[in-house]
Motif scaffolding. Sequence first.
Motif, PDB file in Angstrom:
ATOM      1  N   ASP A  26       1.036  -1.171   0.300  1.00 44.15           N
ATOM      2  CA  ASP A  26       0.095  -0.272   0.146  1.00 44.15           C
ATOM      3  C   ASP A  26       0.325   1.289  -0.074  1.00 44.15           C
ATOM      4  O   ASP A  26       0.388   2.725   0.514  1.00 44.15           O
TER       5      ASP A  26
ATOM      6  N   TRP B  36      -0.186   4.068  -1.620  1.00 46.67           N
ATOM      7  CA  TRP B  36      -1.669   4.313  -1.888  1.00 46.67           C
ATOM      8  C   TRP B  36      -2.141   5.014  -0.453  1.00 46.67           C
ATOM      9  O   TRP B  36      -3.185   6.019  -0.345  1.00 46.67           O
TER      10      TRP B  36
ATOM     11  N   GLY C 228      -4.830   7.344  -5.019  1.00 40.42           N
ATOM     12  CA  GLY C 228      -4.050   6.924  -3.196  1.00 40.42           C
ATOM     13  C   GLY C 228      -4.327   8.209  -2.900  1.00 40.42           C
ATOM     14  O   GLY C 228      -4.218   9.009  -3.369  1.00 40.42           O
TER      15      GLY C 228
ATOM     16  N   ARG D 141       2.774   7.662  -6.417  1.00 46.76           N
ATOM     17  CA  ARG D 141       2.512   6.670  -7.747  1.00 46.76           C
ATOM     18  C   ARG D 141       1.909   7.208  -8.733  1.00 46.76           C
ATOM     19  O   ARG D 141       1.983   6.732  -9.948  1.00 46.76           O
TER      20      ARG D 141
ATOM     21  N   ALA E 149      -6.717   0.787  -6.890  1.00 44.90           N
ATOM     22  CA  ALA E 149      -5.849   1.918  -5.814  1.00 44.90           C
ATOM     23  C   ALA E 149      -5.134   1.027  -5.116  1.00 44.90           C
ATOM     24  O   ALA E 149      -3.977   1.218  -5.198  1.00 44.90           O
ATOM     25  N   LYS E 150      -5.573   0.181  -4.144  1.00 46.75           N
ATOM     26  CA  LYS E 150      -4.463  -0.691  -2.853  1.00 46.75           C
ATOM     27  C   LYS E 150      -3.479  -1.365  -4.427  1.00 46.75           C
ATOM     28  O   LYS E 150      -3.716  -1.529  -5.171  1.00 46.75           O
TER      29      LYS E 150
ATOM     30  N   THR F 126       0.116  -1.101  -5.333  1.00 49.14           N
ATOM     31  CA  THR F 126       0.873  -0.458  -5.856  1.00 49.14           C
ATOM     32  C   THR F 126       2.815  -1.307  -6.814  1.00 49.14           C
ATOM     33  O   THR F 126       2.631  -1.108  -7.161  1.00 49.14           O
TER      34      THR F 126
END
Length: 611
Positions: free
Chosen positions: A300, A303, A319, A370, A382-383, A385
């Motif tokens: 994460d 994020w 994020g 990100r 989203a989560k 990465t």
Amino acid sequence: MKKIFLYSAAAVAMFFASCDDYLETDSPSSFSQDYIFSNEADAAKAVYGIYALFNQDAYTSRLSSNFMGNTDTEMGGVSASPDNNRRDIWSFEATAGNPDVRVVWNNAYNAINRANEAIEGIESSELYKQGNPMMKHLRGEALALRAHWYYYLVNLWGDVPFKTTPTKAGDEFYLPKTDRNEILTHLINDLREAEPDMLWADQLDYGIERVNREFVMGLIARLSMTRGGYAVYPDMSAKRSADYLEYYAIANEYAKKLINLKPHVLTPDFGKVFRNQVEYISPENEDVLFEVAFHPGFGDVAWNNGVRVDGGTHPYGSGSNYVSIPASYYYSFDTLDTRQAVTGSLVYYDKELLEQPVNVASIAPGKWNRLWLQTPPGAATAKGTGVNWPVMRYADVLLLLAESENELNGPTGVAVDALKQVRQRAFKQENWAEKVDAYVSQAAGSKDAFFRAIVDERAWEFGAEGIRKYDLIRWNLYGEKIAETKETLIQMGLDTYNGVGKYSYLPEFLYYKRNADGSITFLNKFRDVDPAAIPVVDSPNKGDNPDGYFRHTWLRGNINTTTMEPADYIQRNWRGYRDDTGVSPVRYILPIPSETVIGSLGVLTNDGYGF
């Protein structure tokens, strides 16, 4: 560099299920322990299975970010009242029924048991007994991973059950608590014995994405400073053991050993240390000694810890920054310190990827973004990465050396040189005479002054990296720093609003212009300006000053200008600690999960700490 977890999580689960089945008397598994540890490749897979538990939510968005707590360098938003979630951990109000407490506790012991399985299997293998170098390294790797998880447990729960053998059928599942100092001493001795047989990162196939010899030296130093430091006990007293100097000496020994045997070069550009992680670059022999390698789709970083990016049609996904940094911390940096702009971002990106100014309560950790991902992960992401997380850096070892040397011998040349190395990277060379040499010389005027310089330096160096909480615990400065942070934030709001006082030179409002590329340029990040001299867009009437500045409420946001009370976030974030003098210890200790207490049939209880 390739990631360590290129094989699937399902394969790891099947592998360990087979190992677990073998421990049962009626196991139908075709995999025996003798088979698994009869060759380097399969033994390595057993050790890799320990790493796989870093890819669980318990670590990716709990231990590596949400559990870092509200300190003087990091904070997370807290609800108006306890909500039995991660926010209660931030505000020191977690109960035994908190699901985040449960998931981390269970994951930690799962990882420890996997480590115990690997250690036992390796030590029983013929290859290890014959002195196979890789098997010796793998054993050290498993010992270090076990120590790393116990490090979290003793910091977060104090005395905890301690087990160094794998769980087998017929074992007593619930063990009583073991004294935290006994645990730490055992772990330190384990690693001191294993370290000489381990391989350097540049000798390993996955480099710093695997536990390596230099990291283990650093971990010995970290564990030793923890063992020699303060802790809060059930009666809510903070103390350290009478033999604490012995452990400062061990930390000092291993920090020096690393620096003498395998000196690293601090990555010259501070920001590049973290951008490398977002770009999946893991250089060896530089600053990062060990980083958790998150499998693509896991992790994460960038994020919930990093610059906020709002989701839209753009391909980078979304994020947020669950972790923010206090304005008091942001303005504690020297304005010439290059770490300030890297550590704190005053902008976020909206759904059109236009920069927007952040709220004063939402200064984002700027170390990870990100938008730096070389391959955009997609609009709906989203989560997950896949961005690695730094567990230890060479700068940490340098500062542990400076701190331990100062405690043992005062601010010697060794301590001074170690501190200087860290500060030299932080400032341009033309500023070294004032910001490095003169600064450190003044700090070296006394043992206490030098210690306080180390406290400050570790704040500036490691913001948002999740280790400040553990530093404050071992220094017994947690309460002091919370009280200081709250007082500073409130005073910043009052002084900038009233135009007088210690912080009145700082900006009450930020003024900025938007550039053609969508970025924004601030006029006054570090100083207040005369509002009468600033042409503000659409002020006093719409259409006025089209080429002027936009105005954004800044430090006055630290107070409610109607009631003149502190802003809600200041009142909430450290709510569980109510001593504004900062003298009493912080109840940072977490309760053992209620399911564990109930299932233990009286062996484990949440006694003391005000529970």
